[in-house]
Design an enzyme around this catalytic site. Structure first.
Site, PDB file in Angstrom:
ATOM      1  N   ASP A 107       0.827  -1.209   0.000  1.00  0.00           N
ATOM      2  CA  ASP A 107       0.000   0.000   0.000  1.00  0.00           C
ATOM      3  C   ASP A 107       0.863   1.261   0.000  1.00  0.00           C
ATOM      4  O   ASP A 107       1.971   1.258   0.535  1.00  0.00           O
ATOM      5  CB  ASP A 107      -0.889  -0.030   1.254  1.00  0.00           C
ATOM      6  CG  ASP A 107      -2.011   0.988   1.177  1.00  0.00           C
ATOM      7  OD1 ASP A 107      -2.290   1.505   0.074  1.00  0.00           O
ATOM      8  OD2 ASP A 107      -2.606   1.272   2.225  1.00  0.00           O
ATOM      9  N   ASN A 164     -10.618  -2.829  -6.465  1.00  0.00           N
ATOM     10  CA  ASN A 164      -9.818  -1.853  -7.226  1.00  0.00           C
ATOM     11  C   ASN A 164     -10.417  -1.499  -8.593  1.00  0.00           C
ATOM     12  O   ASN A 164     -10.020  -0.513  -9.213  1.00  0.00           O
ATOM     13  CB  ASN A 164      -8.377  -2.356  -7.421  1.00  0.00           C
ATOM     14  CG  ASN A 164      -7.531  -2.296  -6.164  1.00  0.00           C
ATOM     15  OD1 ASN A 164      -6.597  -3.067  -5.981  1.00  0.00           O
ATOM     16  ND2 ASN A 164      -7.850  -1.370  -5.265  1.00  0.00           N
TER      17      ASN A 164
END
Ligand code: FPP
Length: 252
Positions: A31, A79
């Site tokens: 991340d 996503n």
């Protein structure tokens, strides 16, 4: 410079079982690519490109240290809601990564596998994945497991449905068991992760390996993924080596 991170990965806790304990399976939530790019006034896609560059030495270091499975969260089922341009950039990066890295990964004994519903990926990505899997299928030193269009809930639903399919006709239906679920997950045959690393400081699992992380040790670093390097990996492993894993039981 974190000089401590240069120490060899040997932690003598006085307990021989904890000496040189390398996690068999490391899972990583990579991340912080977007924030890394934003801080530099770059496109988010440039952050992902830097993220791919960061991944390469981590794969090599993991294999060198004797890790057997490295699972990385490259694209989640959630996503898809990102702007199309970012989603496309991620698939392009995947195709490029596999084209450039597969020969070297193969020469280092790394087998490429995936988890997640790859049937829904653009065909160029599916083709690159099929080729990389085929080229590396005989390698046994380490599995690089790419989580692509992966979500823990989605995986569990697909696993139970696969199991139900095997139970048909309905007269053969039985109660589901923990081992039946584990055997129908995308990760079937792989050990559960011992260590989960998350970069960029967020304290969430984000729908990653919901079943498999049951007893994983969690390590969170504030470092943004493009800045994560082998020294950080060693630091995470050293932290893991000092944990007291009880799996719900009592300390001896
Ligand atoms: C999270 O950062 C990262 C992702 C959604 C993608 C991770 C992908 C890579 C590291 C590159 C692709 C990998 C391969 C194998 C080709 P974010 O964008 O959510 O960061 P932010 O929270 O700072 O916005």
């Amino acid at each position: 410079m974190d000089t401590d991170a240069r120490q060899p990965l040997v932690v003598d806790t006085g307990n021989p079982e904890k000496f040189e304990k390398i996690p068999r399976h490391i899972a990583i939530i990579m991340d912080g690519n977007g924030r890394w790019a934003q801080k530099r006034g770059l496109d988010r896609a440039e952050g992902h490109r830097a993220g791919v560059q960061a991944l390469k030495p981590i794969v090599k270091e993991s294999a060198k240290l004797g890790v057997q499975v490295l699972t990385v969260y490259a694209f989640s089922t959630e996503n898809w809601s990102r702007p199309q341009i970012e989603v496309n950039a991620l698939w392009d990066l995947l195709v490029e990564y596999l084209r450039i890295e597969t020969p070297e990964l193969k020469s280092e004994g790394v087998r490429i596998q995936t988890i997640g519903n790859v049937d829904a990926l653009p065909s160029r990505a599916q083709k690159a994945i099929d080729g990389a899997k085929e080229d590396t299928r005989e390698q046994t030193r380490m599995v690089l497991n790419l989580a692509l269009n992966y979500g823990g809930r989605d995986e569990l639903v697909r696993a139970v449905n696969r199991w139900l399919d095997e139970c048909r006709p309905v007269s053969r239906a039985r109660y589901v068991t923990a081992s039946a679920i584990a055997e129908h997950l995308d990760t079937a045959g792989l050990p559960d992760p011992d260590l989960l690393i998350r970069s960029s400081g967020e304290l969430r699992i984000s729908n990653f390996l919901l079943w498999q992380l049951a007893y994983a040790e969690i390590y969170v670093t504030n470092t943004l993924w493009p800045d994560f390097n082998p020294m950080e990996l060693r630091k995470a492993i050293r932290a893991y080596q000092q944990r007291d894993r009880r799996f719900g039981g009592l300390r001896e």
